[in-house]
Scaffold this active site. Structure first.
Site, mmCIF file in Angstrom:
data_model
loop_
_atom_site.group_PDB
_atom_site.id
_atom_site.type_symbol
_atom_site.label_atom_id
_atom_site.label_comp_id
_atom_site.label_asym_id
_atom_site.label_seq_id
_atom_site.Cartn_x
_atom_site.Cartn_y
_atom_site.Cartn_z
ATOM 1 C CB ILE A 34 31.017 27.819 36.054
ATOM 2 C CG1 ILE A 34 29.863 27.002 36.606
ATOM 3 C CG2 ILE A 34 30.822 29.305 36.273
ATOM 4 C CD1 ILE A 34 29.775 27.008 38.130
ATOM 5 C CG HIS A 104 41.562 33.577 36.015
ATOM 6 N ND1 HIS A 104 41.532 34.407 37.111
ATOM 7 C CD2 HIS A 104 40.654 34.065 35.137
ATOM 8 C CE1 HIS A 104 40.635 35.359 36.910
ATOM 9 N NE2 HIS A 104 40.094 35.182 35.706
HETATM 10 P P1 AMP Z 1 37.571 36.957 35.131
HETATM 11 O O1 AMP Z 1 36.465 37.915 34.851
HETATM 12 O O2 AMP Z 1 38.670 37.004 34.128
HETATM 13 O O3 AMP Z 1 38.045 37.067 36.555
HETATM 14 O O4 AMP Z 1 36.944 35.528 34.919
HETATM 15 C C1 AMP Z 1 36.450 34.739 35.929
HETATM 16 C C2 AMP Z 1 35.838 33.535 35.278
HETATM 17 O O5 AMP Z 1 35.633 32.558 36.275
HETATM 18 C C3 AMP Z 1 34.487 33.779 34.608
HETATM 19 O O6 AMP Z 1 34.566 33.437 33.225
HETATM 20 C C4 AMP Z 1 33.535 32.846 35.358
HETATM 21 O O7 AMP Z 1 32.570 32.257 34.530
HETATM 22 C C5 AMP Z 1 34.503 31.813 35.915
HETATM 23 N N1 AMP Z 1 34.041 31.117 37.105
HETATM 24 C C6 AMP Z 1 33.533 31.676 38.226
HETATM 25 N N2 AMP Z 1 33.230 30.720 39.123
HETATM 26 C C7 AMP Z 1 33.581 29.541 38.553
HETATM 27 C C8 AMP Z 1 33.518 28.181 38.976
HETATM 28 N N3 AMP Z 1 33.038 27.829 40.176
HETATM 29 N N4 AMP Z 1 33.955 27.218 38.140
HETATM 30 C C9 AMP Z 1 34.441 27.554 36.919
HETATM 31 N N5 AMP Z 1 34.527 28.809 36.465
HETATM 32 C C10 AMP Z 1 34.097 29.796 37.271
#
Ligand code: AMP
Length: 119
Positions: A34, A104
Site C-alpha cells: 500500500i 511476508h
Molecule cells: P513489515 O514492516 O515488513 O512488516 O512490512 C509491512 C508492510 O505492509 C509495509 O510495507 C506496509 O506498507 C504494508 N502494508 C500495510 N498495510 C497494508 C495493506 N492494507 N495493503 C498492502 N500493504 C500493506
C-alpha cells in the site's frame, strides 16, 4: 508470541479489507504494498497463520513451503522482473523491524535498489 488473527494481512486474507492482488493460489496470496518504496513493491504471504519467516520455515508443511517458493518465480514473471532482477526482504521480529505479524516477503524492483535495506 501467538498469532493475532486480527492483524492486517489476516483481514486481507478474509476479504475484510481490499487488496490489489498480483497472484493467488491455494496456499499463497501476493498483493501490491500500500506504500510502495520502489516502482514494483509487492508482498507475498502464505494463507496459513505464520508469524514470521522463522515460524514459517520451522512449522509450515512441505506443500506450503514448496508453494510459497514456486509462487515467487511466478510473481517475478508477472511483475516483469526476470531480466533485471529484484530484491526480496523478510523483515523478521523486533530487530528486523517487522510491523505486520503475519509472515511476508517484500519483492522490490523496477529500478536499481539502494545499497541498504528499503523500508
Ligand atoms: P513489515 O514492516 O515488513 O512488516 O512490512 C509491512 C508492510 O505492509 C509495509 O510495507 C506496509 O506498507 C504494508 N502494508 C500495510 N498495510 C497494508 C495493506 N492494507 N495493503 C498492502 N500493504 C500493506
Amino acid at each position: 508470541m501467538t498469532y493475532d488473527p486480527n492483524n492486517i494481512f489476516a483481514k486481507i486474507l478474509r476479504g475484510e479489507i481490499p487488496n490489489n492482488t498480483v497472484y493467488e493460489d491455494d496456499h499463497v496470496l501476493c498483493f501490491d504494498d500500500i506504500t510502495p518504496q520502489m516502482p514494483v513493491h509487492c508482498l507475498i504471504i502464505p494463507k496459513g497463520q505464520y508469524l514470521s519467516l522463522t515460524d514459517f520455515s520451522a512449522t509450515a508443511s512441505d506443500d506450503e513451503i514448496i508453494a510459497f517458493h514456486r509462487a515467487i518465480a511466478k510473481i517475478i514473471k508477472i511483475k516483469g522482473l526476470s531480466d533485471d532482477g529484484y530484491r526480496a526482504i523478510c523483515n523478521t521480529d523486533i530487530d528486523g523491524g517487522q510491523e505486520v505479524p503475519h509472515f511476508h516477503m517484500h519483492i522490490l524492483g523496477g529500478e536499481l535498489c539502494p545499497k541498504m535495506i528499503v523500508r
